[in-house]
Every structure is written in C-alpha cells, then in structure tokens.
Design an enzyme around this catalytic site. Structure first.
Site, PDB file in Angstrom:
ATOM      1  N   ARG A  15      -4.937   4.317  17.187  1.00 12.37           N
ATOM      2  CA  ARG A  15      -4.268   5.494  16.437  1.00 12.37           C
ATOM      3  C   ARG A  15      -5.075   6.863  16.579  1.00 12.37           C
ATOM      4  O   ARG A  15      -6.259   6.749  17.002  1.00 12.37           O
ATOM      5  CB  ARG A  15      -4.350   5.115  14.989  1.00 12.37           C
ATOM      6  CG  ARG A  15      -3.150   4.203  14.756  1.00 12.37           C
ATOM      7  CD  ARG A  15      -3.053   3.709  13.271  1.00 12.37           C
ATOM      8  NE  ARG A  15      -4.433   3.079  12.766  1.00 12.37           N
ATOM      9  CZ  ARG A  15      -4.509   2.390  11.461  1.00 12.37           C
ATOM     10  NH1 ARG A  15      -3.870   2.479  10.776  1.00 12.37           N
ATOM     11  NH2 ARG A  15      -5.669   1.915  11.415  1.00 12.37           N
TER      12      ARG A  15
ATOM     13  N   ASP B 113      -8.418  -0.243  17.454  1.00 10.92           N
ATOM     14  CA  ASP B 113      -7.596   0.685  16.982  1.00 10.92           C
ATOM     15  C   ASP B 113      -7.219   1.812  18.054  1.00 10.92           C
ATOM     16  O   ASP B 113      -8.058   2.767  18.330  1.00 10.92           O
ATOM     17  CB  ASP B 113      -8.057   1.077  15.599  1.00 10.92           C
ATOM     18  CG  ASP B 113      -6.930   1.900  14.516  1.00 10.92           C
ATOM     19  OD1 ASP B 113      -6.220   2.622  15.262  1.00 10.92           O
ATOM     20  OD2 ASP B 113      -7.319   1.846  13.316  1.00 10.92           O
TER      21      ASP B 113
ATOM     22  N   GLU C  37       2.800   2.685  15.024  1.00 11.90           N
ATOM     23  CA  GLU C  37       3.073   1.173  14.651  1.00 11.90           C
ATOM     24  C   GLU C  37       2.006   0.527  15.315  1.00 11.90           C
ATOM     25  O   GLU C  37       1.461   0.650  16.531  1.00 11.90           O
ATOM     26  CB  GLU C  37       4.391   0.959  15.142  1.00 11.90           C
ATOM     27  CG  GLU C  37       4.745  -0.652  14.907  1.00 11.90           C
ATOM     28  CD  GLU C  37       4.998  -0.874  13.586  1.00 11.90           C
ATOM     29  OE1 GLU C  37       4.556  -1.980  13.245  1.00 11.90           O
ATOM     30  OE2 GLU C  37       5.853  -0.097  13.081  1.00 11.90           O
TER      31      GLU C  37
ATOM     32  N   GLN D  82       0.812  -1.145  -0.057  1.00 12.11           N
ATOM     33  CA  GLN D  82       0.164  -0.177   0.064  1.00 12.11           C
ATOM     34  C   GLN D  82       0.968   1.190   0.040  1.00 12.11           C
ATOM     35  O   GLN D  82       0.504   2.186  -0.602  1.00 12.11           O
ATOM     36  CB  GLN D  82      -0.967  -0.078   1.386  1.00 12.11           C
ATOM     37  CG  GLN D  82      -2.092  -0.757   1.039  1.00 12.11           C
ATOM     38  CD  GLN D  82      -3.361  -0.554   2.206  1.00 12.11           C
ATOM     39  OE1 GLN D  82      -2.885  -0.213   3.149  1.00 12.11           O
ATOM     40  NE2 GLN D  82      -4.426  -0.865   1.745  1.00 12.11           N
TER      41      GLN D  82
END
Length: 359
Positions: free
Chosen positions: A293, A291, A257, A235
């Site tokens: 992030r 998630d 990460e 990607q």
C-alpha cells in the site's frame, strides 16, 4: 500546453495493456524490449514473442526465494525461458497456487547480460495493475514492435514515483450515516485515471487542530460481506462510531484492497493460507512485499482537505510513520481494537509479530 501523454499517463496505458494481455515496448536509445504480463499473455502472443528472440521471465526476489533460486539483479531475477518450455511453464513460474503439488524444479538459467531496468519497470507495472508480479521480456531490434505502445525509459527516473499519481478532488455530497446525519463523502481521483479514493467527513472538524482520522484500506470481504478472516469490517464500523461520538473527524477509504495487491491476488493469498502459510508468507510466495500500500495518498487527501495534523486511529505504526514523513503531523495514535474472533486469531497474531501492529 502539450497534448502529448505525460510519463504517468503512458504508464497508466501500459497498465491497461498488461491487463488485456498486450505487450508494451520499453525503449532506451537504440535498445528495445517488448514486455508483457506473464499472467495475462495469451498462447498466440507468447508464440509471437518467442519468434522474435530469446525469452526471459522477470520475477521478484520473494518469488525467486520461493522457487529456491536467487535474485541475480538485486531485487529481481531474470531467468531464461527454455526453448522446450511453453506458456504453462511461464505461468507456473509466476503463480504459486500449485507449488506444493507440482514444484518448479531448477536449476534455472539466470540472465546476467545487459541492464535490468526494463524488467524492473515491467514488474512495477504488473504490481500497479494488480497482476502477479512476473513479466515476459524479449529484446528486439528494428520494426518488430511496430504498433505497440512505447515508453522511453530515459524519461523514467524512478518508476515508483511516477506510478504514484497526484490526486484531484472531484465531488462532494451529503450522505447521512447511521452514526451521524451530518456526514459528507468526498471523492478523489488520481490524475493518471487510476482507482478513486474517498473521504468521509463527519461534523465540521477544525482545520486549526489535529483531526480525529482513520486511514482505512478497502476490504471487500471484511467491509461488505462480513468475512471473519480479518478485523477490517468491525474496525471500519468502530472508526465511524468513534468519530461521530467525538463530534467531528475524517475517515479515509483507500481503494488499496488486500494490502495493495488487489482482490484477485488477495484471494490467491487466502488460498495459500489454506495450504498452511500465514498472511506474510502468502504474499511473499506470490512475489509481493508484506504490504504494497501507499499510505502517502492518504496524507495527500488530508492536505487537499486543509488538514496538517491528525489524531490517527490505527494499530499500525507504518501509517503513523507515513503521515509524519508526508508532512501530516500525528499528534496522537488512537488504538482501534475491534473484530477479534477465533477465526482470525492467527491472522492478528501474524500482524503483530511480523508487521509490528500494536494489538
């Protein structure tokens, strides 16, 4: 201008102390708690904390579910550390790596007295330090905590908001790439001294119209060593190629990460996947959300570079929502499909089924 530490800087210092295995004092008026990471705490320091009073371990709701118990304080659980149990017991409560072979057996004694704000902040610091989200907590009085770093809880209205420090543009240089000789790398640094993030600008994208952009999270295994467990490396390569072919654009490379849990925890998640759990289940067993992030950091970088609208290359609707929420209008979602192989088929299926990725 005051020379005292800001709240964000104090929390950054707490993050460093946690990673070193050092305790931190959280204060609320006359009340004080010493908190420390369950992962990095040494045996002598554990014994020192035990000598100060009853020990508690704070864990997240997901870790509590894994241990077949419950979060008695909404999103977290406070559990008494039995007097006949030591540091190994605490680490087993925090780390799921041995759950299947030697499961932790309850019932656990939950703690209900008092406020859980110190415990909740300790878990936020663990996460921001990329440590397992589990903290040892002991309430203290007097001078027992003398010499440790202190943070006043009354100055912290919302830990997550404070931990998301603002970014500053640090430097830029020309870096010719295989897909475009006309490329520049910009470096952005959080004001709390956290990890830096990067923007790769190709060509001369107009600030007056939506810029072709990719919000890419760092993936050591996929981007650097060619892991076949994910589609990240292909990607990244495809996004840079698409921007170059389009003539101009920006790729944001965010040091988040493993969906924001850090490389060490990502390897823990990989080990759990080898035990038969999918990506989301592994994160939950570790005590993390699906998630972790912060996509709003990407919006801040775009704003600092003068952009207010994007054509976003992504298969993740959450990135589109975050950009729009942060005031960066997404005029178009550009699909980015690359890197599918027989070894990551289950991983991609989980992203589609549980995280809503449009694959």
């Amino acid at each position: 201008m005051s020379i005292q530490l800001t709240t964000a800087e104090q929390l950054a210092r707490c993050r460093a102390d946690f990673r070193m295995g050092v305790g931190v004092v959280l204060c609320d008026g006359a009340s004080q708690w010493i908190v420390a990471s369950a992962e990095t705490l040494s045996a002598p320091r554990f014994d020192g904390l035990r000598a100060l009073g009853d020990l508690e371990i704070a864990i997240t709701n997901w870790r509590a579910v894994t241990l077949s118990t419950w979060a008695n304080d909404g999103d977290i659980a406070r559990i008494f550390v039995p007097n006949d149990q030591g540091l190994d017991w605490v680490r087993s409560m925090a780390d799921p790596s041995d759950d299947l072979r030697r499961p932790m057996l309850g019932p656990f004694q939950h703690v209900y007295d008092g406020d859980a704000q110190a415990h909740r902040l300790a878990l936020s610091i663990c996460k921001s330090a990329h440590l397992l989200p589990a903290a040892v907590v002991v309430r203290v009085t007097g001078q027992e905590a003398c010499g440790l770093h202190s943070v006043d809880l009354q100055t912290i209205k919302e830990a997550d908001a404070v931990l998301g420090a603002q970014l500053a543009h640090i430097s830029t240089a020309r870096v010719p790439l295989k897909y475009s000789k006309d490329a520049r790398v910009h470096v952005f640094r959080p004001q709390d001294g956290g990890e830096e993030h990067y923007a790769i600008e190709i060509g001369n994208p107009s600030r007056a119209e939506p810029v072709l952009s990719r919000l890419h999270s760092a993936c050591f295994t996929g981007d650097l060593i060619g892991s076949l467990k994910c589609d990240c490396g292909p990607q990244l390569d495809a996004a840079l190629k698409n921007i170059a072919e389009d003539g101009a654009g920006v790729l944001l490379y965010m040091n988040q990460e493993g969906r924001g849990i850090g490389l060490a925890n990502k390897m823990r998640a990989y080990a759990l996947q080898d035990q038969g759990f999918d990506t989301v289940e592994a994160n939950h067993r570790l005590g993390f959300e699906d998630d972790e992030r912060n996509f709003l950091l990407g919006a801040e970088i775009l704003r600092l570079m003068g952009f207010d609208a994007v054509r976003l290359m992504t298969n993740n609707p959450a990135k589109v929502d975050s950009m729009n929420t942060a005031g960066i209008a997404v005029s178009e979602r550009v699909p980015l499909k690359a890197g599918h192989n027989h070894l990551n088929a289950d991983y991609l299926a989980t992203k589609a089924a549980k995280s809503g990725h449009l694959l």
